[in-house]
Design an enzyme around this catalytic site. Structure first.
Site, PDB file in Angstrom:
ATOM      1  N   GLY A 126     -59.941  -8.656  27.290  1.00 19.43           N
ATOM      2  CA  GLY A 126     -59.361  -8.179  28.542  1.00 19.43           C
ATOM      3  C   GLY A 126     -58.723  -9.335  29.308  1.00 19.43           C
ATOM      4  O   GLY A 126     -57.613  -9.219  29.842  1.00 19.43           O
ATOM      5  N   ASP A 127     -59.415 -10.463  29.356  1.00 22.20           N
ATOM      6  CA  ASP A 127     -58.883 -11.650  30.036  1.00 22.20           C
ATOM      7  C   ASP A 127     -57.593 -12.107  29.351  1.00 22.20           C
ATOM      8  O   ASP A 127     -56.657 -12.580  29.999  1.00 22.20           O
ATOM      9  CB  ASP A 127     -59.896 -12.795  30.005  1.00 22.20           C
ATOM     10  CG  ASP A 127     -61.229 -12.389  30.626  1.00 22.20           C
ATOM     11  OD1 ASP A 127     -61.233 -11.527  31.521  1.00 22.20           O
ATOM     12  OD2 ASP A 127     -62.270 -12.938  30.198  1.00 22.20           O
TER      13      ASP A 127
END
Lengths: 311, 311
Positions: free
Chosen positions: B252-253
């Site tokens: 996600g990052d």
């Protein structure tokens, strides 16, 4: 001055969590307490509380190494660590809501040969300024199990007293250099001599065997039952009164710190034992590790008994 | 330049142990790997690998704070953290021999009001030099859940783009300031909107609801299935090819870092999504967190598909 050797210092982290430790899950830590860790640093704090000048030596590296030095400094303990490239380790102790304690001990960065030689040079100098040297715990990777033997030989060449408190191969090899005192517990003795110990008589026999090999003082820590001190011509059993222990961690280190102080203060063997038993018991009454309240210690000291054992 | 905000940085420690995690016992750690941690620092590493200038901001304190800065520096990431009194935290991830991962997250030292105001002043200045700002993860104790709202308002006053990637109250409050992009996963969306999501249609409905509230880009991460991008006039589903993931942590990052880079590079929405999906998948193929091999990414990128959804 007392010189304490801690080759594998760490930032000890005590985590409090509400629930139990559940493998495979994520836990949020409610409270985190960082302490300068490694058995030798408990010895240093105790010897300082006993009123002696203390210098902490060993290896320290990186940001964690600096953090350890800063925390010792806050406790009023001077240190002269040998700087190494690797980062000093952390050790985690998770105190869970269900009363269990779960520990994870990092191995620490390996020490290189050049760093060991630099330490030996520093150590030679520091021993010169000291009366008593204590050596505690395990050593980082990269050092042979005979590393303590080498240190003890340096101390003895300078005619100073040295207490060795370690286990396994480090103890076996270290004994070859005949330290002034060792402080095994029953398990360490059994492992060292390859015997099963069932009672106090067995403990005394084991201790006498080590004394006959040239160790002047064999002190066997017995937990709540105090300690046995076996020397060439005498055997004593030091017993604390019954008390409410809140944190038995570091009691052995406290005994070592108190004996080092007693050696500096020229106490008789019997006096030294009563004092060390009292300091160790006072540490068990304190939530901090390697700490005690003088008031607790004095009260226990006044009630501690030393029995001379004829054998 | 991309400015990444990480208010709760940590020294992330990955421990490998041979056996399982056994509550109430002592485990020796075989291998310990320290990384500059906190979701925003993954974003920073990814945006740097995407070829953009990156500056990492947030709070850093004590020896751990300095350690985080040094590790970022080794990764070639510049940082300008606001110095705080408290010691920055560590987070432990124990990778056991039985395949489980057990995490312990320290809360971090609380931030004081004066420190927050100092951060806001630093932040105003740093935003001036930036094109895109990313805000990731949770905040330390001592800050209100509206802290991100305040940051987003500062960014928007300066006419810059801002991506918010957080959850719970921080997300709920942060949305009030209408960030340029949010990147929730299904669970975070369900929690935010209080609805149950069963299929892609539900996801799209939820995304459209947020877009109608004034969020220009709602990107919903779908793990191995890529991501949905919902904007005012278009909906896209970006899909990576099938691949062997070795470490899904930080995907996600990675998406956030890639979108920030795509914004800087003026990519079209569709191009940006294909790129972000490829970067995120390439991160999953890398054992490091917030890292990818350009070769992996390029291969995935050439095979990634973007479907336009008419709705």
């Amino acid at each position: 001055m007392i010189l304490t050797v801690t080759l594998n210092v760490s930032v000890d982290k005590a985590y409090k969590i509400k629930g139990a430790v559940c493998p495979g899950t994520v836990s949020r830590v409610d409270e985190c307490r960082n302490t300068a860790g490694g058995k030798g640093l408990n010895v240093a704090r105790i010897a300082d509380l006993c009123g002696e000048d203390v210098l902490a030596a060993g290896f320290a590296g990186g940001f964690n190494g600096d953090y350890v030095k800063a925390m010792l400094c806050e406790d009023g303990i001077q240190s002269r660590f040998t700087k190494v490239k690797g980062e000093s380790r952390s050790c985690i102790n998770i105190l869970a809501g269900d009363g269990t304690s779960t520990e994870f001990l990092e191995p620490g960065a390996p020490v290189e040969e050049e760093e060991w030689h630099r330490f030996l040079k520093d150590f030679e100098e520091l021993v010169r300024e000291s009366h008593v040297v204590t050596i505690s715990g395990s050593a980082p990777r990269g050092l042979g199990t005979d590393c303590y033997q080498e240190l003890i030989e340096i101390v003895k060449r300078q005619g100073k007293q040295v207490i060795l408190d370690t286990s396994g191969e480090y103890l076996r090899e270290g004994l070859k250099a005949k330290p002034t005192m060792i402080k095994p517990n029953q398990e360490e003795l059994e492992d060292l001599l390859g015997v099963e110990i069932k009672n106090r008589e067995d403990l005394i026999l084991a201790g006498k065997k080590l004394v006959s090999q040239g160790i002047p003082y064999v002190v066997i820590s017995l937990g709540a039952k105090g300690a046995l001190m076996i020397c060439e011509d005498r055997i004593y059993h030091g017993k604390p009164p019954e008390l409410d222990a809140v944190n038995p961690v570091g009691c052995g280190d406290s005994m070592v710190g108190a004996f080092a102080a007693a050696f500096c203060q020229g106490k008789s063997d019997k006096e030294a034992l009563a004092y060390a038993v009292a300091v160790s018991a006072a540490n068990a009454m304190n939530p901090g590790t390697g700490r005690f309240r003088v008031k607790d210690m004095e009260e226990i000291h006044s009630k501690a008994e030393v029995e001379e054992i004829t054998y």
